[in-house]
Design a protein around this motif. Structure first.
Motif, PDB file in Angstrom:
ATOM      1  N   GLY A  68     -51.858  32.372 -24.747  1.00 19.10           N
ATOM      2  CA  GLY A  68     -51.967  30.925 -24.498  1.00 19.10           C
ATOM      3  C   GLY A  68     -50.810  30.045 -24.993  1.00 19.10           C
ATOM      4  O   GLY A  68     -50.547  29.198 -24.256  1.00 19.10           O
ATOM      5  N   MET A  72     -47.888  27.695 -22.452  1.00 19.86           N
ATOM      6  CA  MET A  72     -47.719  26.153 -22.366  1.00 19.86           C
ATOM      7  C   MET A  72     -46.188  25.730 -22.116  1.00 19.86           C
ATOM      8  O   MET A  72     -45.270  26.446 -22.157  1.00 19.86           O
ATOM      9  CB  MET A  72     -47.943  25.769 -23.784  1.00 19.86           C
ATOM     10  CG  MET A  72     -49.313  25.939 -24.483  1.00 19.86           C
ATOM     11  SD  MET A  72     -49.123  25.328 -26.315  1.00 19.86           S
ATOM     12  CE  MET A  72     -50.730  26.198 -26.656  1.00 19.86           C
ATOM     13  N   ASP A  76     -46.872  20.715 -24.544  1.00 21.58           N
ATOM     14  CA  ASP A  76     -47.811  21.293 -25.331  1.00 21.58           C
ATOM     15  C   ASP A  76     -47.429  22.129 -26.619  1.00 21.58           C
ATOM     16  O   ASP A  76     -48.199  22.132 -27.470  1.00 21.58           O
ATOM     17  CB  ASP A  76     -48.723  22.174 -24.235  1.00 21.58           C
ATOM     18  CG  ASP A  76     -49.513  21.057 -23.272  1.00 21.58           C
ATOM     19  OD1 ASP A  76     -49.442  20.048 -23.858  1.00 21.58           O
ATOM     20  OD2 ASP A  76     -49.901  21.719 -22.385  1.00 21.58           O
ATOM     21  N   LYS A  77     -46.201  22.742 -26.496  1.00 20.93           N
ATOM     22  CA  LYS A  77     -45.785  23.668 -27.503  1.00 20.93           C
ATOM     23  C   LYS A  77     -45.474  22.824 -28.527  1.00 20.93           C
ATOM     24  O   LYS A  77     -45.729  23.164 -29.796  1.00 20.93           O
ATOM     25  CB  LYS A  77     -44.615  24.578 -27.181  1.00 20.93           C
ATOM     26  CG  LYS A  77     -45.036  25.638 -26.243  1.00 20.93           C
ATOM     27  CD  LYS A  77     -43.568  26.407 -25.844  1.00 20.93           C
ATOM     28  CE  LYS A  77     -43.886  27.769 -24.958  1.00 20.93           C
ATOM     29  NZ  LYS A  77     -42.719  28.541 -24.586  1.00 20.93           N
ATOM     30  N   TYR A  80     -48.746  21.881 -30.405  1.00 19.90           N
ATOM     31  CA  TYR A  80     -49.242  23.051 -31.249  1.00 19.90           C
ATOM     32  C   TYR A  80     -48.443  23.304 -32.625  1.00 19.90           C
ATOM     33  O   TYR A  80     -48.945  23.277 -33.372  1.00 19.90           O
ATOM     34  CB  TYR A  80     -49.216  24.232 -30.255  1.00 19.90           C
ATOM     35  CG  TYR A  80     -49.998  25.270 -30.658  1.00 19.90           C
ATOM     36  CD1 TYR A  80     -51.161  25.792 -30.500  1.00 19.90           C
ATOM     37  CD2 TYR A  80     -49.156  26.269 -31.528  1.00 19.90           C
ATOM     38  CE1 TYR A  80     -52.055  26.730 -30.694  1.00 19.90           C
ATOM     39  CE2 TYR A  80     -49.906  27.404 -31.947  1.00 19.90           C
ATOM     40  CZ  TYR A  80     -51.173  27.704 -31.697  1.00 19.90           C
ATOM     41  OH  TYR A  80     -51.646  28.910 -32.062  1.00 19.90           O
ATOM     42  N   ASN A 147     -52.739  17.051 -24.662  1.00 17.97           N
ATOM     43  CA  ASN A 147     -53.699  17.831 -24.202  1.00 17.97           C
ATOM     44  C   ASN A 147     -54.377  18.674 -25.590  1.00 17.97           C
ATOM     45  O   ASN A 147     -53.646  18.708 -26.513  1.00 17.97           O
ATOM     46  CB  ASN A 147     -53.199  19.048 -23.545  1.00 17.97           C
ATOM     47  CG  ASN A 147     -52.930  18.548 -21.987  1.00 17.97           C
ATOM     48  OD1 ASN A 147     -53.712  17.483 -21.541  1.00 17.97           O
ATOM     49  ND2 ASN A 147     -51.929  19.120 -21.383  1.00 17.97           N
ATOM     50  N   ASN A 149     -55.082  21.416 -27.231  1.00 17.91           N
ATOM     51  CA  ASN A 149     -54.490  22.768 -27.298  1.00 17.91           C
ATOM     52  C   ASN A 149     -54.940  23.622 -28.420  1.00 17.91           C
ATOM     53  O   ASN A 149     -54.596  24.575 -28.489  1.00 17.91           O
ATOM     54  CB  ASN A 149     -53.319  22.947 -26.327  1.00 17.91           C
ATOM     55  CG  ASN A 149     -52.532  22.569 -27.531  1.00 17.91           C
ATOM     56  OD1 ASN A 149     -52.606  22.293 -28.521  1.00 17.91           O
ATOM     57  ND2 ASN A 149     -51.065  22.269 -26.749  1.00 17.91           N
ATOM     58  N   ASN A 150     -55.591  22.828 -29.356  1.00 16.54           N
ATOM     59  CA  ASN A 150     -55.994  23.706 -30.735  1.00 16.54           C
ATOM     60  C   ASN A 150     -57.121  22.926 -31.178  1.00 16.54           C
ATOM     61  O   ASN A 150     -57.390  21.611 -30.900  1.00 16.54           O
ATOM     62  CB  ASN A 150     -54.976  23.876 -31.733  1.00 16.54           C
ATOM     63  CG  ASN A 150     -54.332  22.610 -32.185  1.00 16.54           C
ATOM     64  OD1 ASN A 150     -54.714  22.002 -33.159  1.00 16.54           O
ATOM     65  ND2 ASN A 150     -53.082  22.277 -31.699  1.00 16.54           N
TER      66      ASN A 150
END
Length: 230
Positions: A68, A72, A76-77, A80, A147, A149-150
Motif C-alpha cells: 500500500g 503511493m 500520499d507518502k 502517511y 487522501n 490513506n490511514n
C-alpha cells in the motif's frame, strides 16, 4: 468573548463561525510555539529539504514490503509519514474543532497553557493538484486536503498546511508571519489548569485517545488515561 477556553460551552461560543459556509481549519497545541512544521521547529533557518527527501526515501526503503505504501505517490507518502511521526514540512490541521481542543489538552501539562488556532480559509490558500506536482517544489505555503490513506487522517478529519523553505527570507516562515495567512488566523488560550477537566468533557462527547489514534495503541493509552496513568 473571552480569549480563554475554560469549558466546552466557551468553545461553542464560536458557533456563528462554525456555521459559516467558509471552510474553517483548527489546530490544537499543548503549548505556545510558532506555527512551524516539525522539520523546521528546531531551527527554521536551516533548509532541510534534502534531509526531508532522504528521510522519506529511507522510510520507503524500510516499508518496501508494504504494498500500500510503496504504491503511493510522493504526496500520499508524506501524509502517511506525518501521521506516524516522521518530521515533515506538513503541519496538522482539522475540520473538527473538538479534535483540535483535544490536542490542546492532551499533554495534561498544567504549567503550560494550550493554544487553539483557527484559519478562516480563502480560495487562494489551497493547493492546486494540477500545478503543484511535488510537495518539495511549492512557491508558497498552501493548504492541502489529503487522501484518506490511514485511519488517523480519517478519525482526525486531517488537513495540512504545506510549508516551504523561503530562499528569499532564508528560512521557513511561520504561519503567523505569512502575509497570506496571518490576517485569517484566530487564536484562543486553553489554561493549563483546565486541561484535565476539558479532556473529561471531551470524553463524554466521544473525543478521546482511542478515537484520535484508532488502533491498539490508542485503546491502551485510553485505558491508561481512564485509570489516571500518564
Amino acid at each position: 468573548m473571552s480569549n480563554e477556553i475554560h469549558c466546552i460551552s466557551d468553545y461553542l461560543k464560536l458557533a456563528p463561525a462554525f456555521e459559516s459556509d467558509v471552510l474553517l481549519l483548527f489546530r490544537g497545541q499543548g503549548g505556545h510555539f510558532r506555527l512551524h512544521p516539525k522539520i523546521a521547529r528546531n531551527d527554521p533557518k536551516i533548509d532541510t529539504t534534502e534531509l526531508e527527501k532522504g528521510m522519506l526515501e529511507e522510510l520507503s526503503r524500510r516499508l518496501a514490503t508494504n504494498v500500500g505504501f510503496s504504491s503511493m505517490n510522493e504526496w500520499d507518502k508524506l501524509a502517511y509519514a506525518q501521521h506516524y511521526g516522521l518530521a515533515t514540512r506538513l503541519l496538522d490541521w482539522t475540520t473538527n474543532p473538538l479534535v483540535a481542543l483535544w490536542f490542546a489538552c492532551s499533554d495534561l501539562n498544567e504549567s503550560s497553557d494550550g493554544r487553539i488556532y483557527m484559519i478562516v480559509t480563502t480560495e487562494n490558500m489551497f493547493l492546486n493538484a494540477q500545478v503543484d506536482k511535488s510537495p518539495f517544489n511549492l512557491n508558497r505555503t498552501k493548504i492541502w486536503k489529503p487522501n484518506i490513506n490511514n485511519s488517523r487522517i480519517a478519525s482526525q478529519n486531517g488537513w495540512f498546511t504545506v510549508h516551504r523553505y523561503s530562499k528569499k527570507d532564508k528560512q521557513f516562515v511561520h504561519l503567523g508571519a505569512n502575509k497570506e495567512f496571518s490576517d485569517e488566523i484566530i487564536s484562543k488560550v486553553v489554561p493549563g489548569h483546565r486541561k484535565a477537566a476539558l479532556l473529561k468533557q471531551l470524553d463524554k462527547l466521544g473525543i478521546n485517545h482511542e478515537f484520535i489514534y484508532q488502533g491498539v495503541d490508542g485503546t491502551c493509552n485510553y485505558i491508561n488515561w481512564m485509570n489516571g496513568i500518564k
